[in-house]
Write a protein that holds these residues in place. Structure first.
Motif: not given
Length: 207
Positions: A185-202
């Motif tokens: 779960e911890a790794v999955r949540q890290r990827f979920e947060e990265m997805i949101e960050f990268l979409c915002d960055l895009a």
């Protein structure tokens, strides 16, 4: 002699069965995390069939459209830099093919990952804590300064340093890679947060 052979055969079978159970358990945990993230983001998930009686289990993959962008989450067939190190790769569409940059945690591992930076120069953000922790290569320094504020720099510093991950921007894609698999779960949540960050960055890059 016959008893010894029978014992060796039984031992080999027991070891093989234990190894099979470990592989099955690890694979099930990874599949579960991919199912969760795919359901949350409304993505398709592909789960390859196991081979060789279950001793070969290819990793699942997720793909689809999220926040109006093509997104994929997968594990390449070969390891990092053609080694045996397994990495998980997140790719998100960027509607700007010109910007190029590569981010990784500073240090020996970071220098190893920057070997394919294509001659890009070391970029300094001006934030001392970020520049000490993160090795950034880019020939678009002014554009990076414009899109990466202090909040974004702090988030990237913490995320890349803790995960030992790397971020590549180029060819109309944001690519985040991290050694290892999404097995809990911890790794999955890290990827979920990265997805949101990268979409915002895009969205910031394209604004």
């Amino acid at each position: 002699m016959g008893t010894e052979i029978a014992f060796i055969i039984a031992l080999a079978v027991a070891v093989a069965a234990t190894f099979w159970l470990i592989l099955r358990s690890a694979s099930d945990k990874i599949i579960t995390q991919y199912r969760i993230i795919s359901e949350k983001l409304n993505l398709e998930v592909t789960i390859p069939e196991s081979k060789l009686l279950g001793f070969v289990r290819n990793e699942p993959a997720s793909y689809g459209i999220y926040r109006g962008r093509e997104l994929s989450l997968s594990v390449p067939g070969k390891g990092l830099q053609n080694t045996r190190q397994i990495e998980t790769v997140l790719k998100i569409e960027l509607k700007n093919p010109d910007l190029r940059a590569q981010f990784t945690a500073a240090g020996i591992i970071g220098r190893f990952k920057q070997r394919d930076s294509g001659g890009m120069t070391r970029w300094q953000s001006g934030d001392a804590s970020f520049d000490q922790a993160i090795d950034v290569r880019s020939n678009h320094g002014q554009q990076l300064k414009a899109i990466l504020g202090k909040k974004a720099l702090n988030w990237l510093r913490r995320s890349l340093k803790n995960s030992k991950g790397s971020l590549y921007i180029g060819n109309g894609t944001l690519v985040y890679t991290e050694l290892g698999l999404i097995s809990n779960e911890a790794v999955r949540q890290r990827f979920e947060e990265m997805i949101e960050f990268l979409c915002d960055l895009a969205e910031t890059v394209e604004a």
